[in-house]
Design a protein around this motif. Structure first.
Motif, PDB file in Angstrom:
ATOM      1  N   GLY A  88       0.871  -1.028  -0.251  1.00 37.10           N
ATOM      2  CA  GLY A  88      -0.332   0.383  -0.066  1.00 37.10           C
ATOM      3  C   GLY A  88       0.794   1.507   0.127  1.00 37.10           C
ATOM      4  N   HIS A  89      -0.325   2.018   0.167  1.00 35.34           N
ATOM      5  CA  HIS A  89       0.700   3.477  -0.080  1.00 35.34           C
ATOM      6  C   HIS A  89       1.750   4.095   1.290  1.00 35.34           C
ATOM      7  N   VAL A  90       2.891   4.489   1.033  1.00 35.92           N
ATOM      8  CA  VAL A  90       3.705   5.499   2.593  1.00 35.92           C
ATOM      9  C   VAL A  90       2.683   5.763   3.081  1.00 35.92           C
ATOM     10  N   ASP A  91       2.831   5.118   4.832  1.00 31.96           N
ATOM     11  CA  ASP A  91       2.008   5.881   5.409  1.00 31.96           C
ATOM     12  C   ASP A  91       0.631   5.176   5.770  1.00 31.96           C
ATOM     13  N   HIS A  92       0.490   5.172   4.500  1.00 33.35           N
ATOM     14  CA  HIS A  92      -1.575   4.149   4.859  1.00 33.35           C
ATOM     15  C   HIS A  92      -1.787   3.555   5.798  1.00 33.35           C
ATOM     16  N   GLY A  93      -0.267   3.299   7.048  1.00 38.22           N
ATOM     17  CA  GLY A  93      -0.181   1.185   7.671  1.00 38.22           C
ATOM     18  C   GLY A  93       0.006   0.294   7.399  1.00 38.22           C
ATOM     19  N   LYS A  94       0.571  -0.278   6.631  1.00 32.15           N
ATOM     20  CA  LYS A  94       1.214  -1.521   6.497  1.00 32.15           C
ATOM     21  C   LYS A  94       1.662  -1.815   7.237  1.00 32.15           C
ATOM     22  N   THR A  95       3.194  -1.081   8.304  1.00 34.60           N
ATOM     23  CA  THR A  95       3.212  -1.587   9.490  1.00 34.60           C
ATOM     24  C   THR A  95       2.805  -1.626  10.549  1.00 34.60           C
ATOM     25  N   SER A  96       1.566  -0.457  11.166  1.00 36.61           N
ATOM     26  CA  SER A  96       0.400  -0.413  11.932  1.00 36.61           C
ATOM     27  C   SER A  96       0.281  -2.219  11.705  1.00 36.61           C
ATOM     28  N   LEU A  97      -0.618  -2.139  10.902  1.00 35.84           N
ATOM     29  CA  LEU A  97      -0.917  -3.321  10.220  1.00 35.84           C
ATOM     30  C   LEU A  97      -0.692  -4.448  10.644  1.00 35.84           C
ATOM     31  N   ILE A 187      -9.157  -1.636   3.785  1.00 32.35           N
ATOM     32  CA  ILE A 187      -9.865   0.414   4.093  1.00 32.35           C
ATOM     33  C   ILE A 187      -9.517   0.469   5.714  1.00 32.35           C
ATOM     34  N   ASN A 188      -8.279   1.436   6.285  1.00 28.41           N
ATOM     35  CA  ASN A 188      -7.388   1.485   7.468  1.00 28.41           C
ATOM     36  C   ASN A 188      -7.967   2.709   7.909  1.00 28.41           C
ATOM     37  N   LYS A 189      -7.213   3.098   9.592  1.00 29.85           N
ATOM     38  CA  LYS A 189      -7.188   4.081   9.403  1.00 29.85           C
ATOM     39  C   LYS A 189      -9.562   4.539   9.863  1.00 29.85           C
ATOM     40  N   MET A 190      -9.432   3.647  10.001  1.00 28.45           N
ATOM     41  CA  MET A 190     -11.392   3.624  10.409  1.00 28.45           C
ATOM     42  C   MET A 190     -11.442   4.942  11.224  1.00 28.45           C
ATOM     43  N   ASP A 191     -10.868   4.757  12.475  1.00 28.77           N
ATOM     44  CA  ASP A 191     -11.168   5.803  13.347  1.00 28.77           C
ATOM     45  C   ASP A 191     -11.364   7.197  13.886  1.00 28.77           C
ATOM     46  N   LYS A 192     -10.514   7.377  12.509  1.00 28.70           N
ATOM     47  CA  LYS A 192     -10.200   9.340  11.916  1.00 28.70           C
ATOM     48  C   LYS A 192     -11.444   9.907  11.413  1.00 28.70           C
ATOM     49  N   VAL A 223     -10.894  -1.752   8.921  1.00 29.89           N
ATOM     50  CA  VAL A 223      -9.390  -2.201   9.900  1.00 29.89           C
ATOM     51  C   VAL A 223      -9.531  -0.254  10.255  1.00 29.89           C
ATOM     52  N   SER A 224      -8.475  -0.941  12.054  1.00 34.31           N
ATOM     53  CA  SER A 224      -8.275   0.515  11.782  1.00 34.31           C
ATOM     54  C   SER A 224      -6.868  -0.218  13.360  1.00 34.31           C
ATOM     55  N   ALA A 225      -6.125   0.494  12.370  1.00 31.03           N
ATOM     56  CA  ALA A 225      -4.688  -0.608  12.804  1.00 31.03           C
ATOM     57  C   ALA A 225      -4.511  -0.104  14.330  1.00 31.03           C
ATOM     58  N   LYS A 226      -5.203   0.913  14.418  1.00 28.97           N
ATOM     59  CA  LYS A 226      -4.972   1.719  15.968  1.00 28.97           C
ATOM     60  C   LYS A 226      -5.835   1.479  16.782  1.00 28.97           C
ATOM     61  N   THR A 227      -6.718   0.956  16.831  1.00 29.19           N
ATOM     62  CA  THR A 227      -7.974   0.290  17.799  1.00 29.19           C
ATOM     63  C   THR A 227      -7.914  -1.209  17.980  1.00 29.19           C
TER      64      THR A 227
END
Ligand code: GDP
Ligand code: MG
Length: 371
Positions: A88-97, A187-192, A223-227
């Motif tokens: 995926g694109h940089v900063d979209h959350g690959k590492t976090s996921l 589809i990441n960062k759904m918490d935003k 998804v939210s890699a954060k939560t």
């Protein structure tokens, strides 16, 4: 050139001059080693023995390994875990996921304790393992593919819900399509607060990825890699897609795998992470990997625990190679270390020959091409 000497023809065909002279005689041509003969005559001699020459010259390392390997009979194949790459694109959350997924399996006592990074890891989903390549980004994926290594079954393409499809997302889509792997969109960062999954799905259709929710065949998982929200559903979807793909391998044969990463460790020597693809790799096995060889000395799993064997789709870190292989190199277990050494010597020789382009199949086409 229109002609060559008998000696040159003999060299080119890997025959002795007297053998060529004998064959010329049967064609009614009397010639000595330094005599020149024309193309048609040379071609006739080459044609007569052409098949034999090719066979002799080109018993490549791949041929030899293939003989070692054999085909797997359908009855020997059993289910194996899927191998998943996250792109995926940089900063979209690959590492976090990847971190969030890894943590789904970490039990209380282990929390924070598992920092072992070997380039791939497994998590259990409903008591069945799923293997993730722990190297986000396309570089690893593409360089491995460029080297002919098809390692993954499923690509999870991460798209930030507040950003949408970006250039590297498109790249990831193209790579996944070219590799023919199944695609799941996370589809990441759904918490935003500005998360807009509908916009992401709309944009996906512009790249011929139609979400399942809209009647297509691409699962899109919020998804939210954060939560951690949505991660269990994503994992279940991965397993579902894997099940429909019927991924199988024969665990009861000598192992073949791919080098995921490798390095020189000060204390342990060359260390390589191998993703076993078929067969079972055992501690003590003689192996070749690219132009390195050795005997598997210590084998560690993705938790840093010592293991004695590793079956299909299992990542392990091994020591015991004589040198550091390259990511994307294929690893083969072979009968014994003597054969491993011999095969690697042949491979090195072939590579050197190829490098100086002195090594060519002798065919009618190139018989005359570079004299
Ligand atoms: P990568 O470049 O694709 O590997 O992205 P990273 O995993 O490094 O994430 C980039 C940034 O987005 C970091 O600051 C993360 O903390 C943040 N991030 C990743 N996933 C989420 C998420 O689900 N929600 C929020 N709010 N932030 C996230
Ligand atoms: Mg990253």
């Amino acid at each position: 050139p229109e002609e060559m000497t008998v000696g040159e023809l003999a060299a080119r065909l890997h025959l002795t001059a007297s053998e060529v002279i004998k064959r010329l005689m049967t064609l009614g041509v009397m010639a000595s080693i330094s005599d020149t003969i024309d193309y048609d005559t040379a071609a006739m001699v080459a044609m007569e023995i052409g098949a034999k020459v090719e066979k002799e010259v080109v018993v490549t390392i791949e041929d030899r390994l293939f003989q070692v390997e054999n085909e797997d009979d359908d009855s020997t194949l059993v289910e194996r875990p899927p191998i998943v790459v996250v792109m995926g694109h940089v900063d979209h959350g690959k590492t976090s996921l990847l971190d969030a997924i890894r943590n789904t399996n970490v039990t209380e006592g282990e929390a924070g304790g598992i920092t072992q990074h070997i380039g791939a890891y497994q998590v259990m989903v409903n008591d069945r393992p799923v293997t993730f390549l722990d190297t986000p980004g396309h570089a690893a994926f593409t360089s491995m593919r460029a080297r002919g290594a098809q390692v993954t079954d499923i690509a999870v393409i991460v798209v930030a819900a507040d950003d949408g499809i970006m250039p590297q997302t498109v790249e990831a889509i193209n790579h996944a399509k070219a590799a023919g792997v199944s695609i799941i969109v996370a589809i990441n960062k759904m918490d935003k607060p500005h998360a807009n999954p509908d916009k992401v799905m709309q944009e996906l259709t512009e790249y011929e990825l139609v979400p399942e929710a809209w009647g297509g065949d691409v699962p899109c998982m919020p998804v939210s890699a954060k939560t951690g929200n949505g991660i269990p559903d994503l994992l279940e979807m991965i397993q579902l897609v894997a099940d429909t793909s019927e991924l199988k391998a024969n665990p009861d044969r000598m192992a073949r795998g791919t080098v995921i990463e490798a390095k020189l460790d000060k204390g342990r020597g060359p260390v390589a992470t191998i993703l076993v693809q078929t067969g079972t790799l055992h501690a003590g096995d003689a192996v070749i990997a690219g132009s390195t060889f050795g005997r598997v000395r210590v084998m560690l799993n993705d938790r840093g625990e010592r293991v004695e064997e590793a079956g299909p789709s299992t990542p392990v870190e091994i020591t015991g190679l004589d040198d550091v292989p390259e990511a994307g190199d294929v690893l083969n277990a072979v009968e014994d270390e003597r054969l491993a050494k011999e095969l690697v010597e042949q491979r090195k020789h072939e590579q050197k020959e190829a490098q100086f382009s002195a090594y060519e199949k002798v065919t009618l086409d190139n018989l005359f091409s570079h004299i």
